[in-house]
Design a protein around this motif. Structure first.
Motif, short mmCIF file in Angstrom:
data_model
loop_
_atom_site.label_atom_id
_atom_site.label_comp_id
_atom_site.label_asym_id
_atom_site.label_seq_id
_atom_site.Cartn_x
_atom_site.Cartn_y
_atom_site.Cartn_z
N THR A 226 1.13 9.14 -6.08
CA THR A 226 1.36 10.86 -5.83
C THR A 226 2.42 11.20 -6.71
N ALA B 152 -8.27 6.71 -4.25
CA ALA B 152 -7.11 6.14 -3.21
C ALA B 152 -7.64 6.38 -1.76
N ARG B 153 -8.32 7.55 -1.39
CA ARG B 153 -8.97 7.71 -0.18
C ARG B 153 -7.44 7.95 0.79
N TYR B 154 -6.72 8.71 0.46
CA TYR B 154 -5.48 8.93 1.18
C TYR B 154 -5.47 10.43 1.74
N GLU B 155 -5.34 10.62 2.86
CA GLU B 155 -5.29 11.95 3.25
C GLU B 155 -4.24 12.71 2.50
N ARG C 109 0.68 4.04 -2.90
CA ARG C 109 0.57 5.65 -2.68
C ARG C 109 1.41 6.48 -2.88
N PRO D 242 0.88 -1.33 0.04
CA PRO D 242 0.03 0.03 0.11
C PRO D 242 0.85 1.34 0.02
N MET D 243 1.92 1.30 0.84
CA MET D 243 2.78 2.49 0.86
C MET D 243 3.34 2.75 -0.71
#
Length: 323
Positions: A104, A145-148, A100, A96-97
């Motif tokens: 990005t 993505a739902r990543y802050e 992300r 997952p990292m």
């Protein structure tokens, strides 16, 4: 975390924990990072730095070799890098990292592609259109993505687009000057997003880490600048900001003191109030009054007194919230 630290400090001061066992107690309490935690932090840091470096390397490589590269080669490099990043982001075997970081980088490469398109074809678009188009095109990725971090990056693009738009065209119907319109736009958007984020954190389980604090800064800084600009330019004449600013401070204190205690938000409100009060004293004593050395001394004493009072009150409030 704060109560654990306070309890551990109390035990050490009382001699319950021997000096030779302090390090072990810190490790057992989780306050002292272990070697494994440090290794994980360094691993994530290098991963993020590497991903961002590769994304920016594409931009700098094209800029440096602009004269030697044709337009198709420029577009091909950016699109190939973007496709590689998107492919890595959707690769099921990637962690997952890694996904992300790859997503990005892909979002950053969209901005590179848009700026390259505008430079090659000389579209003549305003700067705000670049950031707005960038935000619109990457919204589906951010939503999925739902990543802050990506949401904050997307909101940063929207802030740039809104600020540049109002600085270019001013407020609606020419009511506000361009600078004031930009600040009002940023205040309105960031405040609305902060309210939505707090609602989502309360009812939808959204993360409450650093993103709401950043949004609060994005809401408070424009409002403070609006008051500062009003005092510096025309003084305390009637303006909507004089009515909205106290309401904003009252809402900030009420929400983050009683509904969701958060010391960072209240401290930000204190900084804003101290800034406005100091500038108001400077205008009354130095600009509009007779300039004297005693006026500077009075302002200095007032700043020290307000700062000390705010620190004492915040420390007391911190103890109350930690209990």
């Amino acid at each position: 975390m704060a109560s654990t630290r306070r309890e551990l400090t109390s035990l050490i001061e009382q001699g319950v924990i021997p000096p030779g066992q302090v390090t072990r107690a810190l490790q057992a309490s989780g306050l002292y990072p272990s070697n494994r935690a440090w290794a994980g932090f360094v691993d994530r840091l290098l991963l993020w730095l590497g991903g961002l470096a590769l994304a920016f390397a594409v931009l700098f490589f094209i800029a440096y070799n602009w004269a030697e590269m044709g337009r198709w080669l420029r577009f091909g490099m950016v699109q190939a890098a973007m496709a590689l990043a998107v492919g890595l982001a959707i690769w099921p075997k990637a962690s997952p990292m890694v996904q992300r970081v790859a997503l990005t980088s892909a979002i950053l490469l969209v901005g590179v592609l848009l700026s390259l398109f505008g430079q090659v074809y000389q579209t003549g678009a305003d700067p705000w259109q670049l950031f707005f188009t960038w935000a619109v095109l990457t919204l589906p990725w951010v939503w999925v993505a739902r990543y802050e971090l990506l949401w904050v990056l997307w909101l940063g693009l929207m802030n740039l687009a809104i600020g540049l738009y109002f600085r270019t065209w001013g407020g609606p119907f020419g009511v506000l000057a361009s600078s004031d319109a930009a600040l009002w736009g940023l205040f309105g958007v960031n405040t609305l997003v902060l309210i939505i984020w707090e609602w989502g954190a309360c009812y939808r389980g959204w993360p409450r880490q650093w993103a709401p604090r950043l949004l609060a800064v994005g809401s408070g800084a424009p409002m403070t600048l609006l008051v500062v600009t009003l005092i510096a330019d025309v003084g305390l004449v009637w303006s909507p900001v004089l009515a909205i600013y106290p309401l904003w401070l009252a809402a900030l204190y009420s929400i983050y003191r009683y509904w969701r205690p958060e010391l960072f938000m209240i401290a930000g409100g204190c900084i804003s109030a101290l800034t406005v009060t100091t500038l108001l004293l400077a205008r009354l004593l130095l600009w509009e009054g007779d300039w004297q050395e005693g006026s500077l001394l009075l302002i200095t004493i007032a700043v020290l007194a307000m700062g000390a009072g705010a620190v004492i009150w915040l420390k007391r409030l911190h103890r109350e919230l930690a209990e």
